[in-house]
Design a protein around this motif. Structure first.
Motif, short mmCIF file in Angstrom:
data_model
loop_
_atom_site.label_atom_id
_atom_site.label_comp_id
_atom_site.label_asym_id
_atom_site.label_seq_id
_atom_site.Cartn_x
_atom_site.Cartn_y
_atom_site.Cartn_z
N LYS A 169 0.84 -1.21 0.00
CA LYS A 169 0.00 0.00 0.00
C LYS A 169 0.87 1.25 0.00
O LYS A 169 0.60 2.23 -0.69
CB LYS A 169 -0.94 -0.01 1.21
CG LYS A 169 -2.05 -1.03 1.08
CD LYS A 169 -2.99 -1.05 2.27
CE LYS A 169 -4.08 -2.12 2.03
NZ LYS A 169 -5.16 -2.07 2.99
N GLY A 185 -8.16 4.87 -2.89
CA GLY A 185 -7.98 3.43 -2.98
C GLY A 185 -9.25 2.77 -3.48
O GLY A 185 -10.17 3.44 -3.96
N LYS A 220 -16.02 0.25 -4.30
CA LYS A 220 -15.49 1.10 -3.23
C LYS A 220 -16.54 1.20 -2.12
O LYS A 220 -17.69 0.88 -2.32
CB LYS A 220 -15.17 2.50 -3.77
CG LYS A 220 -13.96 2.50 -4.68
CD LYS A 220 -13.56 3.90 -5.15
CE LYS A 220 -13.42 4.93 -4.08
NZ LYS A 220 -12.55 4.53 -2.95
N GLY A 221 -16.09 1.67 -0.96
CA GLY A 221 -17.03 1.88 0.12
C GLY A 221 -16.81 1.00 1.32
O GLY A 221 -17.57 1.05 2.29
N GLY A 267 -16.82 3.06 3.98
CA GLY A 267 -18.09 3.76 4.19
C GLY A 267 -18.16 5.17 3.61
O GLY A 267 -19.13 5.88 3.84
N LEU A 320 -18.29 6.01 0.39
CA LEU A 320 -18.56 5.89 -1.05
C LEU A 320 -19.28 7.08 -1.66
O LEU A 320 -18.99 7.48 -2.79
CB LEU A 320 -19.31 4.60 -1.35
CG LEU A 320 -20.67 4.37 -0.69
CD1 LEU A 320 -21.44 3.31 -1.45
CD2 LEU A 320 -20.51 3.89 0.75
N GLU A 340 -16.95 9.92 -2.06
CA GLU A 340 -15.93 9.50 -3.05
C GLU A 340 -16.47 9.59 -4.46
O GLU A 340 -15.77 10.02 -5.38
CB GLU A 340 -15.48 8.07 -2.73
CG GLU A 340 -14.68 8.01 -1.44
CD GLU A 340 -14.39 6.61 -0.92
OE1 GLU A 340 -13.53 6.50 -0.06
OE2 GLU A 340 -15.04 5.65 -1.36
C1 5RP Z 1 -13.46 3.81 1.49
C2 5RP Z 1 -12.94 3.15 0.28
C3 5RP Z 1 -11.52 2.69 0.30
O1 5RP Z 1 -10.85 3.26 -0.78
C4 5RP Z 1 -11.49 1.20 0.19
O2 5RP Z 1 -12.26 0.66 1.24
C5 5RP Z 1 -10.05 0.67 0.27
O3 5RP Z 1 -9.56 0.81 1.57
P1 5RP Z 1 -8.09 0.37 1.99
O4 5RP Z 1 -7.16 1.32 1.31
O5 5RP Z 1 -8.11 0.53 3.48
O6 5RP Z 1 -7.89 -1.04 1.56
O7 5RP Z 1 -13.60 2.96 -0.71
O8 5RP Z 1 -14.82 4.06 1.40
#
Ligand code: 5RP
Length: 219
Positions: free
Chosen positions: A8, A83, A95-96, A99, A101, A104
């Motif tokens: 990451k 991400g 995504k989400g 939470g 989303l 985003e």
């Molecule tokens: C948040 C998201 C994040 O981008 C998705 O959950 C990825 O998270 P992480 O980088 O912790 O794996 O959509 O709503």
């Protein structure tokens, strides 16, 4: 730092190359974004203001010394960096998981270039192994859930969680998403749905994938 965390961080470092000095920047939410904010804090580019997709990212950005501004004052953004929970070869996303989303999706649609950074575990042939988040208006929670069952999914209320917008989230299990754009449109049309976490109508423009073999960029 665990292996996935290293990946990451590597993805976040690669995403940093897309930051334009002197330009407003859209910033998403999640653990990969947290690495990206750490990279920003270390390299200190001049960013007149960030538009953030969550209270958590806003707090982290401010702690790192960056101004966070309202999207309404920023106008169209050049770059949005975030991400994802799942990605396919068309750069369509789920995504989400964190939470965020709805915000985003708003920021993605208001940005010219959406850079998505993931570790290799998020790449799939068919979206839907990760439960699809759907933010809903509380009074429509059960009726939306019934409609999602008719679509073949198994919705579960995300327990003890409300979004930054004050809404519950249903996580929909066991969907095999053959046509992401069609499913995004269908779920969006269910009364009571605020946002579905499918980003297919507006996929990523650039996907940065960090895996054991190195970092790859897909466009
Ligand atoms: C948040 C998201 C994040 O981008 C998705 O959950 C990825 O998270 P992480 O980088 O912790 O794996 O959509 O709503």
């Amino acid at each position: 730092m665990g292996k996935q965390d290293d990946l990451k961080r590597a993805a976040a470092e690669a995403a940093y190359e897309y930051v334009n000095d002197g330009e407003y920047l859209g910033v998403g939410t999640g653990s990969t974004v947290n690495h990206f904010i750490d990279v920003l804090a270390e390299r200190k580019p001049y960013i007149p203001g960030c538009v953030s997709s969550s209270k958590a990212s806003t707090e982290r950005l401010r702690t790192a010394g960056f101004d966070v501004i309202d999207l309404n004052s920023a106008g169209e953004l050049g770059v949005y960096i975030d991400g994802a929970d799942e990605t396919n070869e068309h750069l369509e996303l789920i995504k989400g998981g964190g939470g965020a989303l709805t915000r985003e999706k708003i920021i993605a649609s208001a940005s010219r270039t959406f850079i998505c950074m993931v570790d290799g575990s998020k790449q799939v042939d068919l979206l839907g192994r990760f439960p699809l988040p759907v933010e809903v208006i509380e009074m429509g929670r059960s009726s939306v859930a019934r409609a999602l069952v008719k679509l073949g999914g198994e919705p579960e209320l995300r327990n003890g969680f409300v979004s930054d917008n004050g809404n519950p989230i249903l996580d929909v299990y066991n969907l095999e998403i053959m046509n992401p754009i069609e499913l995004e449109d269908t779920i969006n049309a269910i009364p009571g749905v605020v946002t579905v976490g499918l980003f297919a109508r507006r996929p990523a423009d650039v996907l940065i994938v960090a895996a054991e073999g190195g970092v790859q960029t897909h466009k």
